[in-house]
Design an enzyme around this catalytic site. Structure first.
Site, PDB file in Angstrom:
ATOM      1  N   CYS A   1       0.813  -1.229   0.000  1.00  0.00           N
ATOM      2  CA  CYS A   1       0.000   0.000   0.000  1.00  0.00           C
ATOM      3  C   CYS A   1       0.842   1.272   0.000  1.00  0.00           C
ATOM      4  O   CYS A   1       0.330   2.352  -0.295  1.00  0.00           O
ATOM      5  CB  CYS A   1      -0.954   0.020   1.190  1.00  0.00           C
ATOM      6  SG  CYS A   1      -2.175  -1.281   1.090  1.00  0.00           S
TER       7      CYS A   1
ATOM      8  N   HIS B   1      -3.306   7.618   2.793  1.00  0.00           N
ATOM      9  CA  HIS B   1      -3.679   6.311   2.238  1.00  0.00           C
ATOM     10  C   HIS B   1      -5.112   6.014   2.681  1.00  0.00           C
ATOM     11  O   HIS B   1      -5.477   6.248   3.827  1.00  0.00           O
ATOM     12  CB  HIS B   1      -2.716   5.248   2.757  1.00  0.00           C
ATOM     13  CG  HIS B   1      -3.107   3.860   2.362  1.00  0.00           C
ATOM     14  ND1 HIS B   1      -3.481   3.544   1.076  1.00  0.00           N
ATOM     15  CD2 HIS B   1      -3.185   2.712   3.078  1.00  0.00           C
ATOM     16  CE1 HIS B   1      -3.773   2.250   1.024  1.00  0.00           C
ATOM     17  NE2 HIS B   1      -3.608   1.730   2.223  1.00  0.00           N
TER      18      HIS B   1
ATOM     19  N   ASN C   1      -9.917   0.338  -0.217  1.00  0.00           N
ATOM     20  CA  ASN C   1      -8.451   0.384  -0.173  1.00  0.00           C
ATOM     21  C   ASN C   1      -7.900  -0.113  -1.506  1.00  0.00           C
ATOM     22  O   ASN C   1      -7.971  -1.300  -1.801  1.00  0.00           O
ATOM     23  CB  ASN C   1      -7.954  -0.480   0.994  1.00  0.00           C
ATOM     24  CG  ASN C   1      -6.440  -0.470   1.119  1.00  0.00           C
ATOM     25  OD1 ASN C   1      -5.736   0.027   0.243  1.00  0.00           O
ATOM     26  ND2 ASN C   1      -5.952  -1.038   2.207  1.00  0.00           N
TER      27      ASN C   1
HETATM   28  N1  COA Z   1     -18.835  -8.049   8.579  1.00  0.00           N
HETATM   29  C1  COA Z   1     -19.326  -8.302   9.789  1.00  0.00           C
HETATM   30  N2  COA Z   1     -18.567  -8.676  10.833  1.00  0.00           N
HETATM   31  C2  COA Z   1     -17.247  -8.774  10.638  1.00  0.00           C
HETATM   32  C3  COA Z   1     -16.650  -8.512   9.386  1.00  0.00           C
HETATM   33  C4  COA Z   1     -17.508  -8.151   8.346  1.00  0.00           C
HETATM   34  N3  COA Z   1     -17.043  -7.869   7.097  1.00  0.00           N
HETATM   35  N4  COA Z   1     -15.324  -8.686   9.482  1.00  0.00           N
HETATM   36  C5  COA Z   1     -15.066  -9.040  10.749  1.00  0.00           C
HETATM   37  N5  COA Z   1     -16.227  -9.097  11.448  1.00  0.00           N
HETATM   38  C6  COA Z   1     -16.410  -9.431  12.864  1.00  0.00           C
HETATM   39  C7  COA Z   1     -15.279 -10.257  13.387  1.00  0.00           C
HETATM   40  O1  COA Z   1     -15.477 -11.627  13.108  1.00  0.00           O
HETATM   41  C8  COA Z   1     -15.365  -9.952  14.870  1.00  0.00           C
HETATM   42  O2  COA Z   1     -16.384 -10.736  15.434  1.00  0.00           O
HETATM   43  P1  COA Z   1     -16.222 -11.376  16.912  1.00  0.00           P
HETATM   44  O3  COA Z   1     -16.080 -10.180  17.812  1.00  0.00           O
HETATM   45  O4  COA Z   1     -17.491 -12.120  17.079  1.00  0.00           O
HETATM   46  O5  COA Z   1     -14.981 -12.195  16.838  1.00  0.00           O
HETATM   47  C9  COA Z   1     -15.804  -8.495  14.915  1.00  0.00           C
HETATM   48  O6  COA Z   1     -16.376  -8.237  13.622  1.00  0.00           O
HETATM   49  C10 COA Z   1     -14.703  -7.518  15.188  1.00  0.00           C
HETATM   50  O7  COA Z   1     -13.601  -7.829  14.351  1.00  0.00           O
HETATM   51  P2  COA Z   1     -12.277  -6.993  14.398  1.00  0.00           P
HETATM   52  O8  COA Z   1     -11.313  -7.530  13.380  1.00  0.00           O
HETATM   53  O9  COA Z   1     -11.789  -6.864  15.807  1.00  0.00           O
HETATM   54  O10 COA Z   1     -12.829  -5.569  13.927  1.00  0.00           O
HETATM   55  P3  COA Z   1     -12.091  -4.189  13.852  1.00  0.00           P
HETATM   56  O11 COA Z   1     -12.824  -3.172  14.599  1.00  0.00           O
HETATM   57  O12 COA Z   1     -10.601  -4.317  14.130  1.00  0.00           O
HETATM   58  O13 COA Z   1     -12.237  -3.806  12.304  1.00  0.00           O
HETATM   59  C11 COA Z   1     -10.914  -3.854  10.293  1.00  0.00           C
HETATM   60  C12 COA Z   1     -11.698  -4.659  11.314  1.00  0.00           C
HETATM   61  C13 COA Z   1     -10.273  -4.805   9.307  1.00  0.00           C
HETATM   62  C14 COA Z   1     -11.856  -2.925   9.599  1.00  0.00           C
HETATM   63  C15 COA Z   1      -9.826  -3.026  11.030  1.00  0.00           C
HETATM   64  O14 COA Z   1      -9.128  -3.853  11.915  1.00  0.00           O
HETATM   65  C16 COA Z   1      -8.841  -2.387  10.106  1.00  0.00           C
HETATM   66  O15 COA Z   1      -9.192  -1.498   9.338  1.00  0.00           O
HETATM   67  N6  COA Z   1      -7.571  -2.781  10.192  1.00  0.00           N
HETATM   68  C17 COA Z   1      -6.521  -2.166   9.415  1.00  0.00           C
HETATM   69  C18 COA Z   1      -6.736  -2.463   7.974  1.00  0.00           C
HETATM   70  C19 COA Z   1      -5.727  -1.849   7.136  1.00  0.00           C
HETATM   71  O16 COA Z   1      -5.480  -0.687   7.234  1.00  0.00           O
HETATM   72  N7  COA Z   1      -5.167  -2.679   6.294  1.00  0.00           N
HETATM   73  C20 COA Z   1      -4.349  -2.333   5.248  1.00  0.00           C
HETATM   74  C21 COA Z   1      -3.163  -1.572   5.650  1.00  0.00           C
HETATM   75  S1  COA Z   1      -2.693  -0.981   4.148  1.00  0.00           S
END
Ligand code: COA
Length: 306
Positions: free
Chosen positions: A97, A233, A263
Site C-alpha cells: 500500500c 492512504h 483500499n
Molecule cells: N462483517 C461483519 N462482521 C465482521 C466482518 C464483516 N465484514 N469482518 C469481521 N467481522 C467481525 C469479526 O469476526 C469480529 O467478530 P467477533 O467479535 O465475534 O470475533 C468483529 O467483527 C470484530 O472484528 P475486528 O477484526 O476486531 O474488527 P475491527 O474493529 O478491528 O475492524 C478492520 C476490522 C479490518 C476494519 C480493522 O481492523 C482495520 O481497518 N484494520 C486495518 C486495515 C488496514 O489498514 N489494512 C491495510 C493496511 S494498508
C-alpha cells in the site's frame, strides 16, 4: 462498482458493519481481462496531459504496484511500450500500500541527483484479483484503481521531502503467502489471497502514521499549522481520522475517497490527490502531506508545496 449491499449477498456482513468500521460504501472492480497496466495507462495519459509533457520526453517511469500483470517484464516496461516512451528507465516498486509513496520517493531522488528531469510516477493495483471473496474480514476492504503524476525538475522543489521506512518483522500480520520462488502453488499455500490480522495492523498503522507526521514536519522545520491538506492512504476512515487528529486538521482539510474506492493499495494516494486537484480544492502554494502504510510493513510520507 461493488457496493456494500452486493457484499451482503456474498458473505455474512452488513452495510452498517462495513461503514461503521471502515467508512467504505463502495469500491471499483476491474472488468474481466482488465489489468494493472490497463489502469496505469489511463492514469498515465491523464497525468501527462495535465502536465503538458509528451511520453517521449520522459526519463523514467516508476510504477508502484503489488499486482503486476506479469512476473516480468515489469508493469512499468509494459506501460512504457503502450506510451511509446521507448528507451527511458522503467521499473516497478513493490511496497504494497506504500507503493506510490515509495515510487514518488525514488523519482524525487532521481530528479534531485540530476539523473532525470521528467519522471512519470504511477500507483496502480488490481487487488480484486487476490481477494478471497469468501472471507468477510478482508473482502469488504479492497478495490481496484490507479493514479499518476509527472515530476519535472525545477529550481523550486514542489516535493519538499520524502520519508520511506519498512519493518519486515511484521510480515505475518498482512501478506499474500504465495510466490514464484516458493513454487507458486496457490492451491497448497492457502490460496492467492490477502491475509490480514486486522486489529493488530490497525494499531501499528495508527502509531506509525502518527510518528511519520512528526518526522516529516521536523525534517522541514514546520509545525502542524503549516500543513493545509492531508492526503492519506485510504484504508480505513478511522485510521485517517486518527492521523488528522495528530495534525489537528479538521476533516474538511483531509481528502477522503475511501468511501467510494475502498483500499486500492498503491492506487489510493494518487487517486485521492488527483481527485482533490481536479476538483479545484487545493490551491497553488498550499502544503500537502501525503502518507501511506502497508504490507511489509512499509510506510512513507511526502511533504509537497503544490
Ligand atoms: N462483517 C461483519 N462482521 C465482521 C466482518 C464483516 N465484514 N469482518 C469481521 N467481522 C467481525 C469479526 O469476526 C469480529 O467478530 P467477533 O467479535 O465475534 O470475533 C468483529 O467483527 C470484530 O472484528 P475486528 O477484526 O476486531 O474488527 P475491527 O474493529 O478491528 O475492524 C478492520 C476490522 C479490518 C476494519 C480493522 O481492523 C482495520 O481497518 N484494520 C486495518 C486495515 C488496514 O489498514 N489494512 C491495510 C493496511 S494498508
Amino acid at each position: 462498482m461493488l457496493t456494500n449491499a452486493d457484499l451482503e449477498r456474498l458473505v455474512d456482513t452488513s452495510d452498517e458493519w462495513i461503514q461503521t468500521r471502515t467508512g467504505i460504501r463502495e469500491r471499483r472492480i476491474v472488468a474481466e481481462g482488465q489489468t494493472t497496466c490497463d489502469l496505469s495507462e489511463e492514469a498515465a495519459k491523464r497525468a501527462l496531459e495535465a502536465a503538458g509533457v509528451k511520453a517521449e520526453e520522459l526519463d523514467a517511469i516508476i510504477v508502484g504496484t503489488t499486482t503486476p500483470d506479469l512476473v516480468f517484464p515489469s508493469t512499468a516496461c509494459l506501460l512504457q511500450d503502450r506510451l511509446g516512451a521507448h528507451g527511458c528507465c522503467a521499473m516497478d516498486v513493490n511496497a504494497a500500500c506504500s507503493g506510490f509513496l515509495y515510487a514518488l520517493g525514488v523519482a524525487d531522488k532521481f530528479i534531485r541527483c540530476g539523473d532525470s528531469s521528467k519522471v512519470l510516477v504511477v500507483g496502480a493495483e488490481t487487488l480484486s484479483r487476490m481477494v478471497d471473496w469468501t472471507e468477510r474480514t478482508t473482502c469488504v476492504l479492497f478495490g481496484d484503481g490507479a493514479g499518476a503524476v509527472v515530476l519535472t525538475a525545477d529550481d523550486k522543489p514542489g516535493i519538499m521531502s520524502t520519508h520511506l521506512h519498512a519493518n519486515g518483522a511484521h510480515k505475518d500480520l498482512l501478506n499474500v503467502e504465495v510466490g514464484v520462488s516458493r513454487g507458486f502453488k496457490p492451491e497448497t499455500q492457502g490460496g492467492l489471497a490477502i491475509r490480514m490480522k486486522g486489529s493488530e495492523v490497525f494499531k501499528v498503522a495508527v502509531n506509525t502514521l502518527g510518528n511519520i507526521v512528526d518526522e516529516t514536519l521536523a525534517a522541514n522545520n514546520m509545525t502542524r499549522s503549516d500543513v493545509d491538506w492531508l492526503i492519506p492512504h485510504q484504508a480505513n476512515l478511522r485510521i485517517i481520522k486518527a492521523t488528522a487528529k495528530k495534525l489537528a486538521l479538521p476533516m474538511d482539510r483531509v481528502v477522503v475517497t475511501v468511501d467510494r474506492h475502498g483500499n486500492t493499495s498503491a492506487g489510493s494516494v494518487p487517486l485521492a490527490l488527483d481527485e482533490a486537484v481536479r476538483s479545484g480544492k487545493i490551491a497553488r502554494g498550499e502544503v500537502l502531506l501525503l502518507e501511506a502504510f502497508g504490507g511489509g510493513f512499509t510506510w512513507g510520507s511526502a511533504l509537497i508545496r503544490y
